[in-house]
Design a protein around this motif. Structure first.
Motif, PDB file in Angstrom:
ATOM      1  N   THR A 131      -1.542   9.162   2.475  1.00 59.08           N
ATOM      2  CA  THR A 131      -1.782   7.910   3.191  1.00 59.08           C
ATOM      3  C   THR A 131      -2.984   8.047   4.118  1.00 59.08           C
ATOM      4  O   THR A 131      -3.795   7.117   4.232  1.00 59.08           O
ATOM      5  CB  THR A 131      -0.526   7.486   3.970  1.00 59.08           C
ATOM      6  N   VAL A 143       0.843  -1.199   0.000  1.00 61.76           N
ATOM      7  CA  VAL A 143       0.000   0.000   0.000  1.00 61.76           C
ATOM      8  C   VAL A 143       0.879   1.251   0.000  1.00 61.76           C
ATOM      9  O   VAL A 143       0.660   2.179  -0.797  1.00 61.76           O
ATOM     10  CB  VAL A 143      -0.963   0.009   1.207  1.00 61.76           C
ATOM     11  N   GLU A 197       2.464   1.773  -3.345  1.00 63.59           N
ATOM     12  CA  GLU A 197       1.495   2.285  -4.320  1.00 63.59           C
ATOM     13  C   GLU A 197       1.238   3.776  -4.098  1.00 63.59           C
ATOM     14  O   GLU A 197       1.138   4.540  -5.057  1.00 63.59           O
ATOM     15  CB  GLU A 197       0.187   1.501  -4.257  1.00 63.59           C
ATOM     16  N   VAL A 198       1.116   4.180  -2.843  1.00 63.16           N
ATOM     17  CA  VAL A 198       0.922   5.603  -2.528  1.00 63.16           C
ATOM     18  C   VAL A 198       2.116   6.405  -3.030  1.00 63.16           C
ATOM     19  O   VAL A 198       1.959   7.433  -3.695  1.00 63.16           O
ATOM     20  CB  VAL A 198       0.713   5.820  -1.009  1.00 63.16           C
ATOM     21  N   TYR A 223      -5.551   9.904   3.593  1.00 61.13           N
ATOM     22  CA  TYR A 223      -6.707   9.821   2.696  1.00 61.13           C
ATOM     23  C   TYR A 223      -6.998   8.363   2.313  1.00 61.13           C
ATOM     24  O   TYR A 223      -8.148   7.923   2.338  1.00 61.13           O
ATOM     25  CB  TYR A 223      -6.457  10.673   1.449  1.00 61.13           C
ATOM     26  N   VAL A 224      -5.958   7.619   1.975  1.00 61.37           N
ATOM     27  CA  VAL A 224      -6.124   6.217   1.586  1.00 61.37           C
ATOM     28  C   VAL A 224      -6.705   5.405   2.745  1.00 61.37           C
ATOM     29  O   VAL A 224      -7.618   4.603   2.558  1.00 61.37           O
ATOM     30  CB  VAL A 224      -4.787   5.622   1.093  1.00 61.37           C
ATOM     31  N   ARG A 275     -10.387   6.332   3.170  1.00 64.13           N
ATOM     32  CA  ARG A 275     -11.211   5.773   2.097  1.00 64.13           C
ATOM     33  C   ARG A 275     -11.283   4.242   2.136  1.00 64.13           C
ATOM     34  O   ARG A 275     -12.201   3.660   1.593  1.00 64.13           O
ATOM     35  CB  ARG A 275     -10.681   6.227   0.730  1.00 64.13           C
ATOM     36  N   SER A 276     -10.308   3.611   2.796  1.00 65.15           N
ATOM     37  CA  SER A 276     -10.307   2.148   2.867  1.00 65.15           C
ATOM     38  C   SER A 276     -11.466   1.622   3.698  1.00 65.15           C
ATOM     39  O   SER A 276     -11.893   0.488   3.513  1.00 65.15           O
ATOM     40  CB  SER A 276      -8.990   1.639   3.449  1.00 65.15           C
TER      41      SER A 276
END
Length: 122
Positions: free
Chosen positions: A54, A13, A16-17, A56-57, A60-61
């Motif tokens: 991160t 993760v 990817e970020v 934000y991710v 949103r997860s």
């Protein structure tokens, strides 16, 4: 999943970020005419650039149990991984959760995520 496997997912993760942020920064640099002198490469991004993304991710997860999962990984992660990239990814995710849990506006969002997760499990 084992702590090692979970740490690997956290690392993926974070990679990817970082990759997405680097790509976006490179596009922005090219669009603004930066780097045309041939000396400048892609902008270097640091943790201060990646942490907000991160956060934000993580938000949103909608993984309501992420803080407890991170605590479990931190307790069980082998020391040879804790001092490496997996440990850095774990710390990054812990920081993102810390920001979310201590930001007043996010409390309602986190509670909504938890309610959705509970509704989906039932």
């Amino acid at each position: 999943r084992t702590a090692r496997e979970k740490a690997r997912v956290l690392l993926e993760v974070c990679e990817e970020v970082a990759s997405g942020a680097q790509h976006s920064a490179s596009l922005h640099e090219a669009a603004s005419g930066g780097g045309s002198d041939g000396e400048r490469g892609a902008p270097c991004l640091g943790a201060e650039d990646l942490l907000p993304i991160t956060v934000y991710v993580v938000l949103r997860s909608r993984v309501a149990v992420l803080p407890s999962e991170l605590e479990l990984v931190a307790e069980l992660l082998p020391s040879e991984l804790a001092g490496g990239r997996e440990g850095y990814a774990l710390t990054t995710m812990q920081c993102a959760c810390h920001v979310l849990l201590r930001t007043p506006f996010s409390q309602g969002l986190l509670e909504a995520c938890g309610a959705e997760a509970e509704a989906g499990a039932g």
